[in-house]
Design an enzyme around this catalytic site. Structure first.
Site, PDB file in Angstrom:
ATOM      1  CB  CYS A   1      37.744  33.258  39.402  1.00  0.00           C
ATOM      2  SG  CYS A   1      37.946  33.549  41.151  1.00  0.00           S
TER       3      CYS A   1
HETATM    4  O1  LIG Z   1      39.705  38.389  43.927  1.00  0.00           O
HETATM    5  C1  LIG Z   1      40.224  38.207  42.806  1.00  0.00           C
HETATM    6  O2  LIG Z   1      39.943  38.876  41.811  1.00  0.00           O
HETATM    7  C2  LIG Z   1      41.225  37.093  42.645  1.00  0.00           C
HETATM    8  C3  LIG Z   1      40.628  35.790  42.924  1.00  0.00           C
HETATM    9 SE1  LIG Z   1      39.506  35.096  41.529  1.00  0.00          SE
END
Ligand SMILES: O=C(O)CC[SeH]
Ligand SMILES: Cc1ncc(COP(=O)(O)O)c(C=O)c1O
Length: 432
Positions: A375
């Site tokens: 994210c």
């Molecule tokens: O750490 C990750 O990619 C997932 C949460 Se945005």
């Protein structure tokens, strides 16, 4: 390489070479047994679980069986599990509840003349403590509560030596108005495990010494479940967030609550038809819940084997990175003195001005990984604030690669991924 057989997404593309997926902390594929459980529920249990006739009862039975399996996976009871749309909703429900609980408990205390609504002319606000390396669904929720004047928030910085939030630092931040402490069980970028059990022991003894409202305890276990053993009662938390798409389940989640509505408060964020005992109303997503329950059953049955494979594969990956690049050329951003880390996470920087993480990954032909949280993928070349907060120097953090392996990752995948990185580095550094 699709680790679970069958046609992988990439085999339908006209790609010349198979992809190597090493971003399991971002999301996982579904186990075939999970897909089967979902499909069966779609076909056979389409009824409304609240309907008393057979199609409804079939759905209700699947949901109850899943609830038991999810509870068993985290060492809780079936009644402790509230299904949600995912981890973001579960985390928001905890913060929403804590604020409501604070005012309800204080209201009662004010009526009894034990509390004031103002101190030194300032209106009293609920106080929340969290860390500075949380997932955005905790970080931004807390920031928004603070910005809206609904809570005071302390973001306790993790140690730049251990990358862990230190118990003494959290305890030092506690105030008489503290109503919630929320710290993730494992960090999604560094893989570092936080001292939740020790923290809960300290806070619980503090709670015994002071009148209500007690300090509520939450951990976001999204990145830990399915990789290491997670037992909510051993940890001593009031709330624990469960995220399906990190342990080969579909995009659905749950919140573990130690005795919801009796031992531990839950205030619903929205109202409706009474499902989930009114804690989280809305007609249940039976197929997704069926998938979550099956994935939980697999974790309960196979976790020891999963963990051993993940840890052995990550050690092999780190060894091969050292063999190919040499100890001086790389820095492991998931090695911290005195800290335990997830068995599947290798955060590594290949050092050099031409080797920013995104640039290296975009020069790879087969490796699918990330420089940090999915994210945050729109952050350009700015180094991860989680790595900087954990004490990684900026020029090293800028080159970070987050390699997170999964249940099906093989030594052959590791060899292909490391060779892919080697050719990318050679290309970028202009070596012939
Ligand atoms: O750490 C990750 O990619 C997932 C949460 Se945005
Ligand atoms: C640590 C952590 N917490 C919460 C979440 C949010 O879960 P969801 O994507 O189901 O909203 C994720 C993953 O996305 C995560 O890695």
């Amino acid at each position: 390489h699709h680790p679970h057989g069958g046609q992988s997404l990439w085999q339908h593309c006209d790609l010349q070479e198979e992809r190597i997926y090493m971003d399991y902390n971002a999301t996982t594929p579904l186990e075939s047994e999970v897909i089967l459980a979902i499909s069966e529920a779609l076909h056979e249990a389409w009824g409304n679980p609240s309907s008393s006739y057979l199609p409804g009862r079939k759905a209700k039975n699947i949901i109850n069986r899943s609830r038991e399996n999810v509870a068993r996976m985290v060492g809780g009871r079936a009644e402790d599990i509230i299904f949600t749309s995912g981890g973001t909703e579960a985390n928001n429900l905890v913060f929403y509840t804590a604020i409501k609980y604070f005012w309800e408990a204080r209201g009662a205390a004010e009526i009894n003349g034990q509390e004031k609504s103002h101190q030194n002319g300032k209106s009293v606000l609920p106080h929340i403590i969290t860390s500075n390396v949380e997932h955005d669904s905790v970080k931004l929720t807390a920031e928004n509560l603070s910005r809206e004047g609904k809570a005071d928030v302390t973001f306790v910085p993790v140690s730049k030596v251990t990358a862990r939030v230190e118990v003494e630092d959290v305890m030092a931040a506690v105030r008489p108005t503290t109503c919630l402490i929320s710290v993730m069980l494992a960090n999604n970028e560094t893989g570092v495990l936080m001292p939740i059990r020790e923290l809960c022991q300290r806070v619980r003894s503090l709670n015994k010494q002071q009148p209500a409202p007690r300090i509520l305890l939450h951990t976001d276990a999204a990145q830990a479940i399915g990789k290491v053993r997670v037992d909510a009662q051993e940890l001593g938390v009031d709330y624990l967030t469960i995220v399906g798409h990190k342990f080969y389940a579909p995009r659905v989640g749950a919140l573990y609550v130690n005795g919801p509505g009796t031992t531990t408060p839950v205030f619903p964020m929205f109202f409706g038809g009474g499902q989930e005992r009114n804690f989280r109303p809305g007609t249940e997503n039976t197929p997704m819940i069926a998938g979550l329950g099956k994935a939980a059953e697999l974790v309960s049955t196979h976790l020891s084997r999963y963990e051993t494979h993940l840890r052995e594969t990550t050690l092999y990956l780190e060894q091969r990175l050292q063999d190919v690049f040499g100890r001086e050329k790389i820095h492991f951003n998931s090695h911290f003195l005195g800290s335990e880390t997830l068995p599947n996470t290798c955060n590594v920087s290949i050092l050099g001005p031409e080797l920013k993480g995104r640039r290296v990954l975009s020069s790879c032909r087969r490796l699918l990984a990330s420089v940090g949280a999915a994210c945050h993928s729109n952050r350009g070349d700015r180094p991860s604030h989680i790595l900087l907060s954990s004490g990684i120097p900026p020029e090293v953090a800028a080159n970070a690669l987050r390699l997170s392996v999964g249940r099906g990752t093989t030594h052959s995948d590791v060899e292909l991924a490391v060779e892919d990185l080697r050719q990318a580095v050679q290309q970028l550094e202009g070596l012939s």
